[in-house]
Design a protein around this motif. Structure first.
Motif, PDB file in Angstrom:
ATOM      1  N   THR A   1       0.822  -1.207   0.000  1.00 33.43           N
ATOM      2  CA  THR A   1       0.000   0.000   0.000  1.00 33.43           C
ATOM      3  C   THR A   1       0.861   1.263   0.000  1.00 33.43           C
ATOM      4  OG1 THR A   1      -0.146   0.172   2.423  1.00 33.43           O
ATOM      5  CG2 THR A   1      -1.832  -1.167   1.315  1.00 33.43           C
ATOM      6  N   CYS A   2       0.215   2.375  -0.285  1.00 33.12           N
ATOM      7  CA  CYS A   2       0.808   3.710  -0.213  1.00 33.12           C
ATOM      8  C   CYS A   2      -0.165   4.601   0.545  1.00 33.12           C
ATOM      9  CB  CYS A   2       0.977   4.313  -1.602  1.00 33.12           C
ATOM     10  SG  CYS A   2       2.117   3.456  -2.673  1.00 33.12           S
ATOM     11  N   THR A   3       0.306   5.750   0.934  1.00 32.14           N
ATOM     12  CA  THR A   3      -0.580   6.703   1.588  1.00 32.14           C
ATOM     13  C   THR A   3      -0.349   8.097   1.021  1.00 32.14           C
ATOM     14  OG1 THR A   3      -1.291   7.617   3.714  1.00 32.14           O
ATOM     15  CG2 THR A   3       1.035   7.051   3.507  1.00 32.14           C
ATOM     16  N   THR A   4      -1.430   8.822   0.872  1.00 25.66           N
ATOM     17  CA  THR A   4      -1.370  10.232   0.495  1.00 25.66           C
ATOM     18  C   THR A   4      -2.536  10.937   1.157  1.00 25.66           C
ATOM     19  OG1 THR A   4      -1.308  11.853  -1.294  1.00 25.66           O
ATOM     20  CG2 THR A   4      -2.614   9.889  -1.688  1.00 25.66           C
TER      21      THR A   4
ATOM     22  N   ILE B   1      -5.160   5.482   2.616  1.00 24.56           N
ATOM     23  CA  ILE B   1      -4.338   4.343   2.214  1.00 24.56           C
ATOM     24  C   ILE B   1      -4.887   3.755   0.921  1.00 24.56           C
ATOM     25  CG2 ILE B   1      -3.544   2.041   2.869  1.00 24.56           C
ATOM     26  CD1 ILE B   1      -3.815   2.972   5.814  1.00 24.56           C
ATOM     27  N   TYR B   2      -3.971   3.466  -0.036  1.00 20.39           N
ATOM     28  CA  TYR B   2      -4.348   2.909  -1.331  1.00 20.39           C
ATOM     29  C   TYR B   2      -3.481   1.703  -1.644  1.00 20.39           C
ATOM     30  CZ  TYR B   2      -6.542   7.431  -1.552  1.00 20.39           C
ATOM     31  OH  TYR B   2      -7.311   8.523  -1.265  1.00 20.39           O
ATOM     32  N   SER B   3      -3.987   0.832  -2.480  1.00 16.82           N
ATOM     33  CA  SER B   3      -3.272  -0.391  -2.869  1.00 16.82           C
ATOM     34  C   SER B   3      -2.329  -0.121  -4.035  1.00 16.82           C
ATOM     35  CB  SER B   3      -4.263  -1.477  -3.293  1.00 16.82           C
ATOM     36  OG  SER B   3      -5.101  -1.809  -2.221  1.00 16.82           O
ATOM     37  N   VAL B   4      -1.276  -0.930  -4.126  1.00 18.40           N
ATOM     38  CA  VAL B   4      -0.362  -0.854  -5.258  1.00 18.40           C
ATOM     39  C   VAL B   4      -1.174  -1.002  -6.537  1.00 18.40           C
ATOM     40  CG1 VAL B   4       1.508  -2.067  -6.451  1.00 18.40           C
ATOM     41  CG2 VAL B   4       1.653  -1.682  -3.997  1.00 18.40           C
ATOM     42  N   GLY B   5      -0.887  -0.154  -7.522  1.00 15.36           N
ATOM     43  CA  GLY B   5      -1.599  -0.176  -8.795  1.00 15.36           C
ATOM     44  C   GLY B   5      -2.804   0.743  -8.840  1.00 15.36           C
TER      45      GLY B   5
ATOM     46  N   SER C   1       4.599   0.921  -5.552  1.00 22.29           N
ATOM     47  CA  SER C   1       4.990  -0.204  -4.700  1.00 22.29           C
ATOM     48  C   SER C   1       4.846   0.246  -3.256  1.00 22.29           C
ATOM     49  CB  SER C   1       6.432  -0.640  -5.008  1.00 22.29           C
ATOM     50  OG  SER C   1       7.341   0.385  -4.675  1.00 22.29           O
ATOM     51  N   THR C   2       5.085  -0.629  -2.318  1.00 20.30           N
ATOM     52  CA  THR C   2       4.898  -0.276  -0.913  1.00 20.30           C
ATOM     53  C   THR C   2       5.569   1.054  -0.596  1.00 20.30           C
ATOM     54  OG1 THR C   2       4.758  -2.587  -0.246  1.00 20.30           O
ATOM     55  CG2 THR C   2       5.265  -0.991   1.483  1.00 20.30           C
ATOM     56  N   GLY C   3       4.771   2.024  -0.250  1.00 20.58           N
ATOM     57  CA  GLY C   3       5.271   3.333   0.138  1.00 20.58           C
ATOM     58  C   GLY C   3       5.775   4.204  -0.990  1.00 20.58           C
ATOM     59  N   GLN C   4       5.754   3.723  -2.199  1.00 21.47           N
ATOM     60  CA  GLN C   4       6.256   4.499  -3.342  1.00 21.47           C
ATOM     61  C   GLN C   4       5.089   4.969  -4.192  1.00 21.47           C
ATOM     62  OE1 GLN C   4       9.593   5.301  -3.794  1.00 21.47           O
ATOM     63  NE2 GLN C   4       9.641   4.459  -1.738  1.00 21.47           N
ATOM     64  N   GLY C   5       4.818   6.254  -4.088  1.00 27.26           N
ATOM     65  CA  GLY C   5       3.709   6.810  -4.838  1.00 27.26           C
ATOM     66  C   GLY C   5       4.176   7.836  -5.841  1.00 27.26           C
ATOM     67  N   PHE C   6       3.239   8.321  -6.630  1.00 25.91           N
ATOM     68  CA  PHE C   6       3.531   9.374  -7.581  1.00 25.91           C
ATOM     69  C   PHE C   6       2.369  10.349  -7.590  1.00 25.91           C
ATOM     70  CE2 PHE C   6       0.989   6.477 -10.108  1.00 25.91           C
ATOM     71  CZ  PHE C   6       0.162   7.335 -10.828  1.00 25.91           C
ATOM     72  N   SER C   7       2.624  11.528  -8.134  1.00 26.90           N
ATOM     73  CA  SER C   7       1.596  12.534  -8.293  1.00 26.90           C
ATOM     74  C   SER C   7       1.858  13.295  -9.574  1.00 26.90           C
ATOM     75  CB  SER C   7       1.619  13.505  -7.108  1.00 26.90           C
ATOM     76  OG  SER C   7       0.760  14.598  -7.358  1.00 26.90           O
ATOM     77  N   THR C   8       0.775  13.629 -10.279  1.00 25.25           N
ATOM     78  CA  THR C   8       0.937  14.549 -11.388  1.00 25.25           C
ATOM     79  C   THR C   8       1.265  15.907 -10.783  1.00 25.25           C
ATOM     80  OG1 THR C   8      -1.441  14.988 -11.391  1.00 25.25           O
ATOM     81  CG2 THR C   8      -0.638  13.288 -12.900  1.00 25.25           C
ATOM     82  N   LEU C   9       1.833  16.795 -11.553  1.00 27.51           N
ATOM     83  CA  LEU C   9       2.265  18.090 -11.021  1.00 27.51           C
ATOM     84  C   LEU C   9       1.530  19.265 -11.648  1.00 27.51           C
ATOM     85  CD1 LEU C   9       6.092  17.429 -10.739  1.00 27.51           C
ATOM     86  CD2 LEU C   9       4.394  17.424  -8.917  1.00 27.51           C
ATOM     87  N   ILE C  10       0.235  19.097 -11.822  1.00 25.60           N
ATOM     88  CA  ILE C  10      -0.592  20.202 -12.297  1.00 25.60           C
ATOM     89  C   ILE C  10      -0.720  21.190 -11.140  1.00 25.60           C
ATOM     90  CG2 ILE C  10      -2.883  20.879 -13.127  1.00 25.60           C
ATOM     91  CD1 ILE C  10      -3.157  17.949 -14.152  1.00 25.60           C
ATOM     92  N   ALA C  11      -0.546  22.444 -11.406  1.00 25.03           N
ATOM     93  CA  ALA C  11      -0.653  23.440 -10.337  1.00 25.03           C
ATOM     94  C   ALA C  11      -2.045  23.422  -9.737  1.00 25.03           C
ATOM     95  CB  ALA C  11      -0.333  24.828 -10.882  1.00 25.03           C
ATOM     96  N   THR C  12      -2.115  23.614  -8.437  1.00 22.54           N
ATOM     97  CA  THR C  12      -3.400  23.672  -7.755  1.00 22.54           C
ATOM     98  C   THR C  12      -3.603  25.093  -7.241  1.00 22.54           C
ATOM     99  OG1 THR C  12      -4.816  22.548  -6.161  1.00 22.54           O
ATOM    100  CG2 THR C  12      -2.549  22.949  -5.474  1.00 22.54           C
ATOM    101  N   ASN C  13      -4.710  25.328  -6.593  1.00 27.04           N
ATOM    102  CA  ASN C  13      -5.025  26.656  -6.091  1.00 27.04           C
ATOM    103  C   ASN C  13      -5.896  26.537  -4.853  1.00 27.04           C
ATOM    104  OD1 ASN C  13      -7.953  26.681  -6.926  1.00 27.04           O
ATOM    105  ND2 ASN C  13      -6.945  26.253  -8.872  1.00 27.04           N
TER     106      ASN C  13
END
Length: 142
Positions: A91-94, A98-102, A118-130
């Protein structure tokens, strides 16, 4: 460096309008929809929070969160340096969730997509937020 931490460091504001917004509360306890508002960077929280800086009004808009409880026993949970939430293998967390791999989900800012590689390895798109999307506020109409 964890992708979610890197995401927090590179967040920036996209100015959609110059219409002023109403910030409510006392000098030391201001809020804007789902966010707390801070006038000084050093006053804003640094853990379990996501913030955006509005360059037009000079304020910091921060949304805090709590960690979900992992479903696995404590002895199986993974604690990661620099991350406030424990998680289970696979799982990962943001934003405390908590979310599952994939799995790919909407990030806390309601703009970007976050995913678990993978466990603890996440990603995020980098679109600017506001402040509007982060705080759950309606976008002003000019």
């Amino acid at each position: 460096m964890n992708a979610f931490l890197a995401y927090g460091l590179v967040m920036c504001l996209v100015a959609f309008t110059s219409i002023p917004v109403t910030v409510q509360g006392s000098e030391n306890d201001k809020s804007f929809y789902d966010c707390k508002v801070y006038s000084k960077e050093e006053d804003r929280p640094t853990e379990k929070t996501e913030c955006v800086h509005d360059y037009q009004d000079g304020l910091y808009y921060c949304k805090t969160w709590e960690c979900e409880v992992p479903s696995c026993p404590r002895e199986e949970q993974v604690d990661q340096e620099g991350e406030p939430c424990p998680l289970c293998p696979g799982t990962c967390t943001t934003g405390g969730k908590i979310y599952s791999v994939g799995e790919t989900v909407s990030c806390n800012d309601r703009v970007n997509s976050c995913g678990c590689i993978s466990t603890g390895q996440g990603f995020s798109t980098l679109i600017a937020t506001n402040k509007y999307s982060l705080c759950g506020a309606p976008f002003p109409i000019e």
